[in-house]
Write an enzyme that holds these catalytic residues in place. Structure first.
Site, PDB file in Angstrom:
ATOM      1  N   ALA A 193      17.203 -43.620 -22.021  1.00  0.00           N
ATOM      2  CA  ALA A 193      18.410 -43.404 -22.801  1.00  0.00           C
ATOM      3  C   ALA A 193      18.108 -43.616 -24.253  1.00  0.00           C
ATOM      4  O   ALA A 193      18.731 -43.055 -25.132  1.00  0.00           O
ATOM      5  CB  ALA A 193      19.459 -44.395 -22.375  1.00  0.00           C
TER       6      ALA A 193
ATOM      7  N   LYS B 202      26.814 -47.736 -16.409  1.00  0.00           N
ATOM      8  CA  LYS B 202      25.877 -48.271 -15.425  1.00  0.00           C
ATOM      9  C   LYS B 202      25.109 -49.441 -16.009  1.00  0.00           C
ATOM     10  O   LYS B 202      24.932 -49.543 -17.231  1.00  0.00           O
ATOM     11  CB  LYS B 202      24.911 -47.194 -14.938  1.00  0.00           C
ATOM     12  CG  LYS B 202      24.019 -46.619 -16.008  1.00  0.00           C
ATOM     13  CD  LYS B 202      23.110 -45.548 -15.448  1.00  0.00           C
ATOM     14  CE  LYS B 202      22.187 -44.990 -16.515  1.00  0.00           C
ATOM     15  NZ  LYS B 202      21.259 -45.995 -17.062  1.00  0.00           N
TER      16      LYS B 202
ATOM     17  N   LYS C 124      19.512 -41.943 -19.669  1.00  0.00           N
ATOM     18  CA  LYS C 124      19.772 -43.222 -20.329  1.00  0.00           C
ATOM     19  C   LYS C 124      18.850 -44.309 -19.779  1.00  0.00           C
ATOM     20  O   LYS C 124      18.321 -44.214 -18.677  1.00  0.00           O
ATOM     21  CB  LYS C 124      21.236 -43.652 -20.140  1.00  0.00           C
ATOM     22  CG  LYS C 124      22.250 -42.635 -20.638  1.00  0.00           C
ATOM     23  CD  LYS C 124      22.076 -42.326 -22.106  1.00  0.00           C
ATOM     24  CE  LYS C 124      22.984 -41.210 -22.566  1.00  0.00           C
ATOM     25  NZ  LYS C 124      22.558 -40.609 -23.826  1.00  0.00           N
ATOM     26  N   ASP C 125      18.716 -45.369 -20.584  1.00  0.00           N
ATOM     27  CA  ASP C 125      17.823 -46.476 -20.281  1.00  0.00           C
ATOM     28  C   ASP C 125      18.232 -47.173 -18.989  1.00  0.00           C
ATOM     29  O   ASP C 125      19.387 -47.117 -18.577  1.00  0.00           O
ATOM     30  CB  ASP C 125      17.849 -47.480 -21.440  1.00  0.00           C
ATOM     31  CG  ASP C 125      16.552 -48.257 -21.546  1.00  0.00           C
ATOM     32  OD1 ASP C 125      15.900 -48.450 -20.510  1.00  0.00           O
ATOM     33  OD2 ASP C 125      16.206 -48.666 -22.670  1.00  0.00           O
ATOM     34  N   LYS C 126      17.278 -47.857 -18.371  1.00  0.00           N
ATOM     35  CA  LYS C 126      17.582 -48.648 -17.180  1.00  0.00           C
ATOM     36  C   LYS C 126      18.003 -50.060 -17.564  1.00  0.00           C
ATOM     37  O   LYS C 126      19.096 -50.509 -17.231  1.00  0.00           O
ATOM     38  CB  LYS C 126      16.386 -48.701 -16.233  1.00  0.00           C
ATOM     39  CG  LYS C 126      16.636 -49.616 -15.034  1.00  0.00           C
ATOM     40  CD  LYS C 126      15.456 -49.677 -14.090  1.00  0.00           C
ATOM     41  CE  LYS C 126      15.762 -50.622 -12.928  1.00  0.00           C
ATOM     42  NZ  LYS C 126      14.657 -50.714 -11.963  1.00  0.00           N
TER      43      LYS C 126
END
Length: 729
Positions: A129, A314, A343-345
């Site tokens: 992300a 999330k 998007k980033d985790k």
């Protein structure tokens, strides 16, 4: 030998003990003792090269910077997508952040307890992300039976399948329960057929029963079980224009038996032919163009045209992982979801999505299920079309950098009365510099994978050189440790046995399993490896060459700044249309201008307008020493004659342009003591005396920096932080 020693496993591979004090696997088709020293030195050189930094240490500003850490908590990294109209997709970001964060009490969770957020594209992700919509890697379709049937029934079904195979009988039948909702029944039918193609489901309303498909049993007597399963998945998908090819078969009588069976059982739907390719004969099955269409009532046709937009929040989930779960819960395919960017985790993220064939009401009904997995859906409304990848202006970031300290920090600094004042000065200088001058627009390490011992750009280089076998070997390079995935990869490199490795590979590793299944069917030679790559979605295949080109781009930027300085030079490429904020990947050559000597002397252009090309077959290269560098760099990797097309893998890289610099917009920052206190809030060029509320006499709490800013799409927040801090955050 000084560089390493060998430990033989078998005639196919050996382990090389490197200077890193660990055993690394090197698999070869054959090996002789005379080649050991040469091979070991080559391998160690490859390891040394793969450990090179992905992001060069070349900056645009000369401030000192400072040390600190990010992502100590999930709430320290919040990403909110900015839509194509310049609006945050969640206008109540602060309220939603608090609600989403509290659902898992992430304030108690440190980064050490989380999985690594980014793996190479060969694993689970493409860009994060952090970087907007530069690439996408869709995951293969999957259905979670434990979600659709419930854990107990799912386990009972698994046991039923084992019993079928053990007792070799087709007379058994299992009830999956009663399902009053027709959508739920449809989900059950699709999920069971996808997971177990050899089963057939029967509805005796409202009950669903399952038994073995007799057609599968008959076909599995003629071909392998894997081929029978794949064929039934192909039939069940009913994708018009698609085809399925069985493995090579030189026995004409056997091929005739297969033709007769397929014609008898599926003749109205498919047609079959035997084709000869490279002296090998195989049966190819195609769906008939005029095959009997699937009957749909008016309600089903209307549902096919339904699109529902929503905002997804999330937490600690990759975008594709979240989509996979939602697809299983809703009974649709992951490909029915569209989005503007990955998007980033390891973050709380907000992004727009559109799902096909799901009404707003159905999506709302599933909201509570999603929340249990760290997802919240909001702003649900019907729309008329899906989202397109890249249809966003950028991302807004709310970041927290903790435990600030100067470079060269020692314990004596912590007791200094002036340490906070000095550190405040360092931070303000750094942030103001980046606000005014921007930062070098590198691709972040997520682009290359931060976990794999052989990174994705190495795989991409092998593919561009059309070394499909070498690319497969690199793809299956294992990590250290004995986790199931690494064990399966190590087993493949050591034995060349794709079938056994497939049995060891975790079911969650969809890409690895697709590759191994193809290698098992077509072999591990050049043809088989090409088929293995073709088994992956195109956007997954093309990510690897893109990763290689991204590494070259990063190195080119460092060379350009080091050799030509921070002024626009003759031969540089610039973007002339100011109204377009981000020219990357436009491929519109007339808008790319080559700086003349007179323009250099008159300083017509600024460094912010300078572009560098991503290597490809349609881009123009700078007409100065940077252009020469590109040619030499590609030549060094054996790509001096590369057309950036790999026909056998259906890959074509036209190339694109990326601005040398990026700029954070609407930047605000605040310093505060870790122990509490509001601290000093700063925006733009606001001045402060460096005194912080909440700071105590004598030894003081570490400082925390809060940053809020916007970035254009395809720019990395971690790279912006890197320029501010002058270190990897």
């Amino acid at each position: 030998m000084s560089s390493g020693v060998f430990k033989f496993l078998d005639t196919r591979c050996f382990l090389c003990y490197s200077a890193e004090s660990r055993w690394d696997t090197l698999a070869l088709l054959s090996i002789t003792r005379q080649k050991q020293e040469k091979l070991c030195s080559i391998y160690l050189k490859m390891k040394e090269d793969s450990d090179e930094t992905n992001v060069p240490e070349c900056f645009i500003s000369d401030h000192e910077g400072f040390l600190g850490s990010i992502k100590n908590f999930i709430k320290d990294f919040v990403v909110t997508e900015i839509d194509i109209n310049g609006q945050y997709v969640n206008t109540a970001a602060e309220t939603q952040t608090s609600a989403c964060a509290s659902s898992h009490k992430h304030s108690e969770t440190t980064a050490d307890s989380l999985e690594n957020s980014h793996q190479s594209a060969s694993q689970e992700t493409g860009d994060s992300a952090d970087c907007g919509a530069d690439a996408t890697i869709p995951s293969p379709c999957s259905f979670d039976l434990s979600v659709i049937l419930g854990q107990a029934v799912s386990e009972e079904l698994e046991q039923f399948v084992l019993t079928l195979k053990d007792e070799n009988t087709s007379k058994q039948e299992l009830s999956l329960g009663h399902f009053s909702d027709k959508h739920h029944r449809a989900n059950v039918h699709r999920a069971v057929r996808h997971r177990f193609p050899f089963l057939m489901t029967v509805t005796i309303q409202p009950e669903i029963r399952v038994r073995e498909d007799p057609d599968y049993r008959e076909l599995s007597q003629l071909v392998s079980e894997d081929e029978a399963e794949d064929f039934f998945r192909f039939i069940d998908a009913k994708v018009r224009g698609s085809s399925y090819t069985f493995g090579p078969d030189d026995n004409k009588e056997h091929r005739t038996a297969v033709h007769h069976f397929l014609s008898r059982r599926f003749g109205k739907l498919v047609e079959t032919k035997s084709f000869v390719d490279q002296a090998k004969t195989a049966i190819t099955v195609r769906l008939r163009e005029q095959g009997r269409p699937k009957k749909r009532n008016a309600e089903e046709r209307k549902e096919e045209e339904v699109y529902t937009a929503f905002v997804l929040c999330k937490e600690n989930l990759e975008t594709l992982e979240a989509i996979s779960y939602m697809a299983a819960a809703l009974g649709v395919l992951p490909s029915d979801f569209t989005y503007a960017g990955i998007k980033d985790k390891r973050a709380i993220t907000y992004q727009s999505m559109v799902v096909k064939k799901v009404s707003p009401q159905r999506l709302r009904e599933k909201s509570s299920e999603f929340e249990s997995r760290g997802m919240r859906v909001s702003q649900i409304l019907p729309v008329s079309e899906p989202l397109r990848l890249g249809r966003l202006q950028g991302n807004h970031f709310d970041l927290v950098v903790r435990d600030l300290r100067p470079h060269g920090f020692s314990d004596t600094h912590s007791s200094s009365k002036n340490s906070h004042s000095q550190l405040t000065t360092l931070v303000k200088e750094a942030v103001e510099n980046v606000k005014a001058r921007g930062f070098v627009n590198y691709y972040g390490p997520q682009r290359f994978g931060t976990v794999q011992s052989v990174q994705s750009d190495r795989v991409g280089l092998a593919l561009l050189k059309e070394d499909v076998v070498g690319a497969v070997r690199l793809f299956f390079t294992p990590e250290e440790g004995d986790d199931p995935q690494s064990q399966a990869k190590r087993h493949f490199l050591q034995t060349d046995n794709a079938k056994e490795s497939l049995a060891l590979m975790p079911s969650s590793k969809a890409r690895e399993r697709l590759m191994l299944r193809a290698l098992n069917r077509y072999g591990t030679g050049p043809d088989g490896c090409a088929q293995a790559w073709l088994s992956l979605p195109h956007s997954t295949r093309v990510f690897y060459p893109h990763a290689y080109c991204s590494r070259v781009w990063n190195e080119a930027v460092a060379h350009r700044l080091t050799s030509l300085g921070h002024r626009v030079r003759r031969g540089d490429l610039v973007w002339r249309q100011e109204e377009s904020k981000n020219p990357e990947c436009t491929g519109d050559l007339p808008q790319i201008h080559v700086v003349t000597e007179q323009e250099e002397q008159e300083e017509v252009f600024s460094l912010r307008q300078v572009l560098l090309p991503m290597p490809g077959n349609t881009v123009k290269y700078p007409e100065n020493s940077t252009g020469t560098w590109f040619k030499e760099r590609l030549s060094r990797d054996g790509l001096n004659n590369c057309r950036f097309r790999v026909g056998s893998l259906k890959l074509n890289l036209p190339g694109c342009y990326r601005p040398l610099l990026a700029t954070p917009h609407n930047l605000r920052y605040q310093l505060s003591p870790a122990g509490g206190g509001r601290g000093e809030e700063m925006e733009g060029s606001s001045q402060g005396d460096g005194q912080l509320n909440g700071a105590s006499e004598g030894k003081q709490d570490p400082l925390t920096l809060t940053l809020n800013f916007d970035l254009d799409s395809s720019c990395y927040a971690t790279i912006c932080l890197r320029e501010i801090m002058k270190c990897d955050p």
